[in-house]
Design a protein around this motif. Structure first.
Motif, PDB file in Angstrom:
ATOM      1  N   TYR A   9      60.993 -40.143 -13.865  1.00 34.72           N
ATOM      2  CA  TYR A   9      60.782 -38.944 -13.063  1.00 34.72           C
ATOM      3  C   TYR A   9      60.022 -37.909 -13.883  1.00 34.72           C
ATOM      4  O   TYR A   9      60.165 -37.855 -15.099  1.00 34.72           O
ATOM      5  CB  TYR A   9      62.109 -38.308 -12.652  1.00 34.72           C
ATOM      6  CG  TYR A   9      62.948 -39.125 -11.723  1.00 34.72           C
ATOM      7  CD1 TYR A   9      62.612 -39.234 -10.383  1.00 34.72           C
ATOM      8  CD2 TYR A   9      64.086 -39.783 -12.171  1.00 34.72           C
ATOM      9  CE1 TYR A   9      63.382 -39.970  -9.514  1.00 34.72           C
ATOM     10  CE2 TYR A   9      64.859 -40.521 -11.314  1.00 34.72           C
ATOM     11  CZ  TYR A   9      64.508 -40.611  -9.985  1.00 34.72           C
ATOM     12  OH  TYR A   9      65.277 -41.347  -9.127  1.00 34.72           O
ATOM     13  N   ASP A  11      59.883 -34.206 -15.090  1.00 36.71           N
ATOM     14  CA  ASP A  11      60.923 -33.197 -15.311  1.00 36.71           C
ATOM     15  C   ASP A  11      60.285 -31.817 -15.261  1.00 36.71           C
ATOM     16  O   ASP A  11      59.901 -31.252 -16.276  1.00 36.71           O
ATOM     17  CB  ASP A  11      61.606 -33.451 -16.657  1.00 36.71           C
ATOM     18  CG  ASP A  11      62.839 -32.591 -16.867  1.00 36.71           C
ATOM     19  OD1 ASP A  11      63.187 -31.818 -15.950  1.00 36.71           O
ATOM     20  OD2 ASP A  11      63.454 -32.702 -17.933  1.00 36.71           O
ATOM     21  N   LYS A  63      62.183 -35.114 -10.763  1.00 34.98           N
ATOM     22  CA  LYS A  63      63.547 -35.461 -11.153  1.00 34.98           C
ATOM     23  C   LYS A  63      64.548 -34.701 -10.286  1.00 34.98           C
ATOM     24  O   LYS A  63      64.499 -33.474 -10.194  1.00 34.98           O
ATOM     25  CB  LYS A  63      63.761 -35.105 -12.625  1.00 34.98           C
ATOM     26  CG  LYS A  63      65.139 -35.392 -13.145  1.00 34.98           C
ATOM     27  CD  LYS A  63      65.218 -35.004 -14.607  1.00 34.98           C
ATOM     28  CE  LYS A  63      66.614 -34.970 -15.111  1.00 34.98           C
ATOM     29  NZ  LYS A  63      66.671 -34.480 -16.475  1.00 34.98           N
TER      30      LYS A  63
END
Length: 124
Positions: A9, A11, A63
């Motif tokens: 993901y 961030d 995320k």
């Protein structure tokens, strides 16, 4: 089927620009500063990492905030991503330790209580 905790993901919360380097740091467990420095060195020496960075910034999901409940859980999942076999061994060792400790507790209570010991023997 892949767990959401083992995916990559971006961030955005800890990221500087698009969150790609911070996402890589979260995924690998390496400090984000070293990832950023490594990216800058590669980018200025080769040039193509800029394209990869923007592609990951566009294609990777952001995320989710609920992904980890605490820092210890985050470290565990980073270990799973780095070496699933080692993590499985560590979990098995933890369960063996818990089983041993539970057997010690059971032994203590059974040995110190003859009536309980007799009841357990009747059940066998």
């Amino acid at each position: 089927m892949s767990s959401p905790r083992t995916r990559f993901y971006r961030d955005k919360v800890n990221g500087k620009f698009m969150g790609v380097c911070s996402g890589i740091a979260d995924y690998t467990g390496v400090d984000a500063l070293w990832i950023r420095l490594g990216f800058l060195i590669l980018a200025f020496s080769m040039g193509w990492p800029f394209f990869l960075y923007f592609a990951l910034g566009i294609l990777a999901s952001k995320k989710p905030g609920y992904l980890y409940s605490d820092r210890e859980e985050q470290k565990f999942w980073q270990g799973v991503r780095q070496s699933p076999a080692r993590t499985a061994r560590e979990v098995r060792a933890s369960f063996r330790d818990i089983d041993r400790r539970l057997a010690d507790v059971e032994s203590f209570y059974v040995n110190s209580n003859p009536r309980l010991s007799a009841e357990i023997e009747k059940l066998r």
